[in-house]
Design an enzyme around this catalytic site. Sequence first.
Site, PDB file in Angstrom:
ATOM      1  N   GLU A 286     -93.876 -27.826 -43.479  1.00 10.39           N
ATOM      2  CA  GLU A 286     -93.969 -28.466 -44.790  1.00 10.39           C
ATOM      3  C   GLU A 286     -93.165 -27.685 -45.841  1.00 10.39           C
ATOM      4  OE1 GLU A 286     -97.692 -31.027 -45.608  1.00 10.39           O
ATOM      5  OE2 GLU A 286     -97.950 -29.277 -46.872  1.00 10.39           O
ATOM      6  N   HIS A 315     -97.129 -23.231 -17.568  1.00  9.54           N
ATOM      7  CA  HIS A 315     -97.260 -24.292 -16.574  1.00  9.54           C
ATOM      8  C   HIS A 315     -97.061 -25.663 -17.197  1.00  9.54           C
ATOM      9  CE1 HIS A 315     -98.768 -21.350 -13.655  1.00  9.54           C
ATOM     10  NE2 HIS A 315     -99.197 -20.744 -14.749  1.00  9.54           N
ATOM     11  N   LYS A 429     -98.151 -41.432 -48.776  1.00  7.69           N
ATOM     12  CA  LYS A 429     -99.379 -41.500 -49.586  1.00  7.69           C
ATOM     13  C   LYS A 429     -99.296 -42.678 -50.537  1.00  7.69           C
ATOM     14  CE  LYS A 429    -100.621 -36.604 -50.036  1.00  7.69           C
ATOM     15  NZ  LYS A 429    -100.688 -35.514 -50.994  1.00  7.69           N
TER      16      LYS A 429
HETATM   17  O1  PA5 Z   1     -99.690 -27.422 -48.553  1.00  5.17           O
HETATM   18  C1  PA5 Z   1    -100.101 -28.377 -49.170  1.00  5.17           C
HETATM   19  O2  PA5 Z   1    -100.095 -28.418 -50.410  1.00  5.17           O
HETATM   20  C2  PA5 Z   1    -100.712 -29.568 -48.463  1.00  5.17           C
HETATM   21  O3  PA5 Z   1    -100.467 -29.590 -47.123  1.00  5.17           O
HETATM   22  C3  PA5 Z   1    -102.214 -29.589 -48.710  1.00  5.17           C
HETATM   23  O4  PA5 Z   1    -102.800 -28.430 -48.173  1.00  5.17           O
HETATM   24  C4  PA5 Z   1    -102.897 -30.806 -48.123  1.00  5.17           C
HETATM   25  O5  PA5 Z   1    -102.206 -31.973 -48.456  1.00  5.17           O
HETATM   26  C5  PA5 Z   1    -104.313 -30.915 -48.662  1.00  5.17           C
HETATM   27  O6  PA5 Z   1    -104.267 -30.935 -50.043  1.00  5.17           O
HETATM   28  P1  PA5 Z   1    -105.488 -30.678 -50.970  1.00  5.17           P
HETATM   29  O7  PA5 Z   1    -105.992 -29.297 -50.737  1.00  5.17           O
HETATM   30  O8  PA5 Z   1    -104.963 -30.854 -52.352  1.00  5.17           O
HETATM   31  O9  PA5 Z   1    -106.532 -31.694 -50.628  1.00  5.17           O
END
Ligand code: PA5
Length: 475
Positions: A286, A315, A429
């Site tokens: 990410e 394996h 989203k």
């Molecule tokens: O790294 C990030 O910001 C995202 O992957 C969040 O961790 C994930 O979308 C969850 O978000 P939140 O903690 O706002 O619910």
Amino acid sequence: MKFDYNNMLSERIGDKGISMSQLEAIAPAIKKATQAMKEKRMAWRDLPYNQAEVIKEIKEYVSQMKDQIDAFVVLGIGGSALGPLAVQQALNHPHYNELPREKRGGNPKLYVVDNIDPERLVYLLQAIDPKRCLFNVISKSGSTSETMSQFMILQSILEEKLGKELARKHIVCTTDPISGNLITIAKQEGYKTFYIPSAVGGRFSELTPVGLLPAAFCGIDIEGLLEGAAYMDALCSEDDINKNPAHMYAALHYLGMTTGKNISIMMPYVDRLKLIGDWYAQLWAESLGKKYDRKGNIVNVGQTPVRALGATDQHSQVQLYAEGPYDKIVTFIGVDEYHETITIPKSYSDMPSLGFLGGITHNDLLQTQQKATEYALTKAERMNLTITIPKVTPQTVGQLLYFFEVATAFAGELLDINAFDQPGVEEGKDATYALFGRPGYEAKKAELEAAPPKNPQFILISENHVDDRAENRRL
Ligand code: PA5
């Protein structure tokens, strides 16, 4: 921590490896990135040092609540779930929840519900008594549909079973102190709340109450985690890349990416660290998978993280690593010492292909297999490096988490991208919001409705499969 990157280099794997001159050629970029890391030292870097009050509050809360509950249930996703899962697996018994309470140090069970598959919650509710649980709603943004919908379901169950007043004690929130729906709700409802500093992003938040609270409820030494992170911070603050393992890890991966190494494999030879691979996958993917660089050029960079486990995946996947495309960098993680030792009996000494195992330990066998796989990949001229920690402890887990966070941020600097946003996940989203008719997403809804329908010619469907949802055909 021992960080061995011999097998990344052309000295060891010939022209498939990185040469010293390649490393020297990026010295100016490394210098610039090192400077940038110092100048904009980000809030997550200070988490090992500035949480004395938070730790105190967590400990007080744990001792107040622990005996009143049988299970601590995390409702969260992504950066709000992967860290708690990884740390629990690393530092507690692998069958923690199955052990009788006294063998869990008197601590509650832990469940992390990080998906909205309807079966998941229904089946969990068949296994727990919500009246004996504490639900930790973790969301930095306070608006994540998955987490907030779980919260709404559990809140209504608790209120129905216990009444509003008592239900309140069964919910604890972890969120941004200022913005988002969760903080508003927490204040309105009077829920106990822990804060994720506003400047710390989701996937860099494991060392905030996001990770510290669940870990403390499960008896994990949270100060040890932070001590380890502080130790790693000192190492990773070195300007000289030859003394800074996280910067070197990032620079080697960066150079790898420039020659088509588009896959980063995390392969611990320690079951306890398997979920560190999942946590790393989110962090690396990410943060670094980006379309634009900071100047707005289209760069489409990043590496696909792959989770593997030694010896299991020898394996399963190692065949591909050794003989498939030259597009991978393997990170082995090993330990000098496991928590347990088990010796193979000297049975079948008359059968040479089994007899050799007699008298050796599984510890030796697994460590030797790690070395052997490392050797085989190196012989096949595949880039690999090895991180070795003395033993899995709170301190070394804190080191690992912090190490990969710094490496990720430094790789972001070298790639000249923003490692701290995730614009690529917004489109999905927004489409979800639009499909549900959320106010403010009318234009997106219109865009979806205008999208060309799918061609039925390319959908193979058995006669008895009923699929009458119009949007399925459109999307
Ligand atoms: O790294 C990030 O910001 C995202 O992957 C969040 O961790 C994930 O979308 C969850 O978000 P939140 O903690 O706002 O619910």
